[in-house]
Enzyme design. Structure first.
Site, PDB file in Angstrom:
ATOM      1  N   THR A  31     -17.561  -6.776  15.513  1.00 30.15           N
ATOM      2  CA  THR A  31     -17.095  -7.971  16.293  1.00 30.15           C
ATOM      3  C   THR A  31     -17.153  -7.615  17.734  1.00 30.15           C
ATOM      4  OG1 THR A  31     -15.763  -8.539  14.500  1.00 30.15           O
ATOM      5  CG2 THR A  31     -15.320  -9.427  16.634  1.00 30.15           C
ATOM      6  N   GLY A  62     -16.304  -0.801   9.625  1.00 25.49           N
ATOM      7  CA  GLY A  62     -17.140  -1.256  10.724  1.00 25.49           C
ATOM      8  C   GLY A  62     -17.116  -2.938  11.154  1.00 25.49           C
ATOM      9  N   TYR A  63     -16.311  -3.578  10.506  1.00 28.49           N
ATOM     10  CA  TYR A  63     -16.016  -4.931  10.795  1.00 28.49           C
ATOM     11  C   TYR A  63     -15.612  -5.320  12.189  1.00 28.49           C
ATOM     12  CZ  TYR A  63     -15.278 -10.155  10.414  1.00 28.49           C
ATOM     13  OH  TYR A  63     -15.345 -11.402  10.494  1.00 28.49           O
ATOM     14  N   ARG A  64     -14.667  -4.528  12.780  1.00 23.68           N
ATOM     15  CA  ARG A  64     -14.032  -4.484  14.147  1.00 23.68           C
ATOM     16  C   ARG A  64     -15.057  -4.235  15.144  1.00 23.68           C
ATOM     17  NH1 ARG A  64     -10.491  -6.453  10.343  1.00 23.68           N
ATOM     18  NH2 ARG A  64      -8.844  -7.415  11.371  1.00 23.68           N
TER      19      ARG A  64
END
Length: 372
Positions: free
Chosen positions: A224, A219-221
């Site tokens: 972002t 889920g980090y990208r």
């Protein structure tokens, strides 16, 4: 003896040649004059273009150097002050005269920050995944600003979750990141907008430039990219109220912990919970090479000088005309930005070379750029 008709014919032919020669010389002379005129015009145009570009550069530099006066008494709210970056920014802005409200996820983080700061720096506990905690933090900021409004909001948060191939992850892994790094930041920004509009302040969203390229699962990208879109929308909407919105895209910086050890620990936890089918399709060798690739990228791209990020955030807060977007770190300005604008076939090829291939793909060799 030559006849008179032949003599007259020769004379006419000679006169015709002389006439055409004169016309040709006149035409060539005209062309030279015309070419010279266009050449002079071209030189003048080039000089005018260069002078215009130079004037624009000088104008931009002068405009970019203007600063907001009377920083004393202006309130700035910063999230993520448990991290080295947020902690350093809070201390730096306090020295510049701001009244800083630092949000920490733990009580320990707040105590450590208060112990080395003056009374102009206040702390508040904040759990971005909890709407009640966000509401309490907003109430605290409202009371601290005492009707003056909020001059600055610096949003920075990173949810704790593994970065791994998508079929290694569960939906809970996506929620653990996006609830904090996307939805939590959006919620607290929306609830603080009335205070920001009152002070005609500015919002500074800190975003990792690695998110410009989505090449690993998790889920980090997604967070972002979501914050990029939210910031762009907010900037367009809030300009009518005098609120300025900036994005600081930073590269890979040392957060004060061994990033490689953290990555390896999380990857190992995810690997151990995989089903035998998924694990066999990737192979043990893939897991070893994948960790090696993560360590290699962290070693080559990581920068220990976080002042590059702090200076960008400071400029976004104190500049009279803050920039829309900042790049902090060489990899943010060149590597990730280049990959994001490069043709997909080229960026895919480079990323394909950086990481190993699963056993099921038949390409068992590791990524060729891992050991460079």
């Amino acid at each position: 003896m030559t006849s008179p008709s032949r003599i007259n014919s020769g004379r006419r032919l000679q006169q015709s040649k002389t006439h055409h020669g004169a016309q040709h010389r006149t035409s060539m002379c005209y062309r030279r004059k015309s070419t010279g005129a266009w050449g002079q015009l071209g030189d003048s145009l080039r000089v005018a273009i260069l002078a215009s570009i130079l004037s624009l550069i000088i104008y931009w530099l002068i405009r970019d150097s203007h600063r907001v006066r009377n920083l004393s008494g202006k309130h700035v709210f910063i999230t993520g002050c448990d991290t080295r970056l947020g902690n350093s920014l809070a201390k730096w802005l306090e020295k510049r005269g701001f009244c800083v409200i630092a949000a920490c996820a733990t009580e320990k983080g707040g105590q450590e920050l208060r112990s080395c700061s003056s009374l102009s720096l206040k702390t508040v506990n904040l759990n971005l995944a909890d709407s009640n905690s966000i509401a309490r933090a907003v109430m605290f900021v409202t009371e601290e600003t005492a009707g003056k409004g909020l001059f600055g909001l610096v949003s920075h948060a990173e949810g704790r979750a593994p970065v791994a191939p998508t079929d290694w992850l569960r939906i809970e892994d996506f929620h653990s990141v996006m609830d904090v790094s996307l939805l939590g930041l959006i919620e607290i920004t929306v609830k603080l907008l009335p205070l920001l509009k009152k002070a005609k302040g500015r919002v500074v969203n800190l975003i990792n430039a690695k998110g410009l390229m989505a090449f690993v699962g998790g889920g980090y990208r997604l967070s972002t990219w979501g914050m990029e879109a939210f910031s762009n929308t907010l900037r367009i909407e809030m300009q009518h109220f005098g609120v300025k919105v900036s994005i600081v895209e930073h590269g890979f910086f040392n957060a004060g912990v061994d990033n490689s050890d953290v990555i390896e620990k999380r990857l190992l936890q995810v690997w151990d919970r995989l089903t035998p089918e998924i694990r066999d399709s990737y192979g043990e060798k893939y897991f070893v090479e994948y960790i090696k690739a993560q360590r290699s990228s962290a070693k080559k791209l990581c920068d220990s000088d976080i002042s590059k990020v702090i200076k960008c955030m400071e400029h976004a807060l104190i500049a009279k005309y803050p920039r829309i977007r900042y790049g902090a770190g060489w990899d943010a300005k060149f590597f990730w930005l280049f990959l994001s604008y490069a043709p997909s076939c080229l960026s895919d090829m480079l990323l394909w070379m950086m990481f190993p291939a699963p056993a099921a793909s038949g390409r068992s060799v590791p990524g060729v750029l891992i050991n460079i």
